[in-house]
Design a protein around this motif. Structure first.
Motif, short mmCIF file in Angstrom:
data_model
loop_
_atom_site.label_atom_id
_atom_site.label_comp_id
_atom_site.label_asym_id
_atom_site.label_seq_id
_atom_site.Cartn_x
_atom_site.Cartn_y
_atom_site.Cartn_z
N ARG A 232 0.83 -1.20 0.00
CA ARG A 232 0.00 0.00 0.00
C ARG A 232 0.87 1.25 0.00
NH1 ARG A 232 -0.17 -1.67 5.64
NH2 ARG A 232 0.50 0.05 7.00
N LEU A 233 0.33 2.32 -0.58
CA LEU A 233 1.01 3.61 -0.54
C LEU A 233 -0.03 4.71 -0.61
CD1 LEU A 233 2.74 4.30 -3.99
CD2 LEU A 233 1.12 2.45 -3.65
N GLU A 234 0.29 5.85 -0.01
CA GLU A 234 -0.60 7.00 -0.06
C GLU A 234 -0.55 7.63 -1.45
OE1 GLU A 234 -2.61 7.71 2.28
OE2 GLU A 234 -1.78 6.78 4.10
N ALA A 235 -1.55 8.42 -1.77
CA ALA A 235 -1.63 9.05 -3.09
C ALA A 235 -0.42 9.93 -3.36
CB ALA A 235 -2.91 9.85 -3.21
N ALA A 236 0.06 10.64 -2.32
CA ALA A 236 1.24 11.50 -2.51
C ALA A 236 2.47 10.67 -2.84
CB ALA A 236 1.48 12.34 -1.26
N GLU A 237 2.62 9.51 -2.20
CA GLU A 237 3.74 8.63 -2.51
C GLU A 237 3.65 8.12 -3.94
OE1 GLU A 237 4.94 5.88 1.00
OE2 GLU A 237 2.78 6.15 1.15
N ALA A 238 2.43 7.82 -4.39
CA ALA A 238 2.26 7.33 -5.76
C ALA A 238 2.69 8.37 -6.77
CB ALA A 238 0.80 6.94 -5.99
N ALA A 239 2.34 9.63 -6.52
CA ALA A 239 2.73 10.70 -7.44
C ALA A 239 4.24 10.87 -7.49
CB ALA A 239 2.05 12.00 -7.04
N GLU A 240 4.87 10.76 -6.32
CA GLU A 240 6.32 10.96 -6.24
C GLU A 240 7.09 9.81 -6.88
OE1 GLU A 240 7.08 11.37 -2.12
OE2 GLU A 240 6.11 13.33 -1.94
N SER A 241 6.51 8.64 -6.95
CA SER A 241 7.24 7.46 -7.43
C SER A 241 6.84 7.05 -8.85
CB SER A 241 6.99 6.28 -6.48
OG SER A 241 5.62 5.91 -6.50
N ALA A 242 6.17 7.93 -9.58
CA ALA A 242 5.64 7.58 -10.90
C ALA A 242 6.72 7.12 -11.87
CB ALA A 242 4.87 8.75 -11.48
N GLU A 244 9.31 5.22 -11.09
CA GLU A 244 9.97 3.99 -10.65
C GLU A 244 9.55 2.80 -11.52
OE1 GLU A 244 12.27 4.06 -8.56
OE2 GLU A 244 11.98 5.86 -7.37
N ALA A 245 10.46 1.86 -11.66
CA ALA A 245 10.24 0.72 -12.56
C ALA A 245 9.22 -0.27 -12.03
CB ALA A 245 11.57 0.01 -12.81
N GLY A 246 9.05 -0.33 -10.72
CA GLY A 246 8.20 -1.36 -10.13
C GLY A 246 6.76 -1.35 -10.57
N TRP A 247 6.24 -0.21 -10.98
CA TRP A 247 4.84 -0.11 -11.37
C TRP A 247 4.50 -1.08 -12.50
CZ3 TRP A 247 1.12 2.83 -9.01
CH2 TRP A 247 1.56 3.83 -8.12
N PRO A 258 -2.82 5.93 -12.09
CA PRO A 258 -1.48 6.40 -11.77
C PRO A 258 -0.78 6.98 -12.99
CG PRO A 258 -1.51 4.02 -11.90
CD PRO A 258 -2.93 4.45 -12.04
N ALA A 259 0.13 7.90 -12.73
CA ALA A 259 0.91 8.47 -13.84
C ALA A 259 1.84 7.43 -14.45
CB ALA A 259 1.72 9.67 -13.33
N ALA A 260 2.25 6.46 -13.65
CA ALA A 260 3.15 5.42 -14.14
C ALA A 260 2.39 4.36 -14.93
CB ALA A 260 3.87 4.77 -12.97
N ARG A 261 3.08 3.73 -15.85
CA ARG A 261 2.51 2.60 -16.58
C ARG A 261 2.57 1.37 -15.67
NH1 ARG A 261 4.80 0.03 -22.28
NH2 ARG A 261 3.25 -1.66 -22.42
N CYS A 262 1.43 0.72 -15.48
CA CYS A 262 1.42 -0.43 -14.58
C CYS A 262 0.98 -1.68 -15.35
CB CYS A 262 0.51 -0.18 -13.38
SG CYS A 262 -1.15 0.39 -13.80
#
Length: 327
Positions: A232-242, A244-247, A258-262
């Motif tokens: 789990r992660l907060e919405a602010a963490e999701a924005a900051e980690s967009a 990152e490769a893990g998504w 999410p801004a990241a491709r998942c």
């Protein structure tokens, strides 16, 4: 496992199985429950075996109606009656002093019992036929995702139970609120659709449960979890980690994309009620999506979201930098 139709004939079959000491999964307004005749200790013991549930975890007893309350409770506090009048039948479980009639296996040897009168018409019709209460925790392996459809039950309990009554999707989607009325002041032991704000006009609620509050279902730190690693992660963490490769390896549940491709994405409803109704079905989908992990972007940290966040914080571990950079 037999699939029983939600017809008088299907309910007659379910009642006959329960009288014979068998286990039957039944729909409630919250999640599907795994029912056994609560007056038969051997049948109740089969619940623990089927779920691989520890014996020190008490069960909720579902009453056929209000007239059985005084048979299963040694004492009903005066403060309970306004709550009962307002919220029963419904998604509210009351913890009260246990009657000597309660088998020790049901309440794990405690001096309290958790009682509920469900509003689901199929369960009410079944209990009318049975004319006795059932013990019914969620119809899933212990600590795994709760079932909100008969398909969820079949996928995870095949070969472990006798039958499931197919009543369609559950309306509420998360487990009942558990309200402790056995102590000096009433306290919520598990949040649910009946919120503290809804109860406040009727009760002088304690802000937190007493340290010696009774054990109740669903209060382990890890619960409701998928088989795949879940974070789990907060919405602010999701924005900051967009970036990152893990998504790209994750099945993601979030209110906003999410801004990241998942790897897989489920857009969750923006209201607490809608999110709760969808939550477990979405987790079941994510678990079989083929992704290596499940990530949940948490909804707002607000009072209205307390029950949903409670389930998510038990289903998922905090996300850290190591997982974010998973490739």
């Amino acid at each position: 496992m037999k699939s029983l139709s939600p017809t008088p004939e299907g309910l007659d079959q379910a009642a006959a199985l329960l009288r014979a000491g068998e286990l039957v999964a039944v729909p409630t307004e919250t999640v599907y429950g795994l029912a056994a005749d609560a007056t038969q200790p051997d049948a109740v013991a089969a619940i623990f075996r089927a779920k691989n549930r520890p014996a020190d975890h008490p069960l909720i007893v579902h009453l056929p109606g209000l007239e059985q309350l005084n048979e299963w409770a040694a004492r009903v506090p005066d403060c309970a009656w306004p709550v009962i009048e307002r919220f029963w039948p419904g998604p509210l479980t009351l913890v009260v002093p246990a009657s000597p009639k309660v088998p020790a296996i049901v309440n794990a040897g405690q001096n309290t019992v958790a009682l509920r009168w469900s509003s689901h018409p199929l369960l009410q019709a079944l209990l009318d036929r049975l004319q006795r209460p059932v013990a019914a925790p969620s119809a899933n392996p212990f600590c795994r995702i709760s079932p909100t459809t008969a398909d969820h039950v079949r996928a995870h309990m095949e070969g472990r139970i006798a039958a499931v009554v197919d009543g369609g999707p559950c309306a509420v989607g998360i487990e009942s609120t558990i309200l402790d009325l056995s102590g000096a002041r009433p306290a919520i032991l598990r949040p649910g659709a009946i919120t503290a704000a809804m109860l406040a006009p009727y009760l002088d609620l304690a802000e937190a449960a007493a340290p010696d509050a009774p054990r109740v279902p669903g209060n382990l730190a890890s619960h409701y979890a998928p088989r795949q690693p879940c974070y789990r992660l907060e919405a602010a963490e999701a924005a900051e980690s967009a970036h990152e490769a893990g998504w790209q390896h994750a099945a993601v549940l979030a209110i906003e994309p999410p801004a990241a491709r998942c790897g897989w994405f489920k857009r969750m409803p923006p209201t607490p009620e809608g999110y709760a109704q969808t939550l477990y079905s979405a987790l079941h989908e994510a678990d079989v999506s083929g992704c290596l992990t499940v990530w949940i972007v948490l909804p707002p940290d607000e009072v209205a979201w307390r029950a949903v966040r409670d389930r998510l914080q038990r289903a998922a571990q905090p996300l850290d930098g190591h997982v974010l950079n998973f490739v």
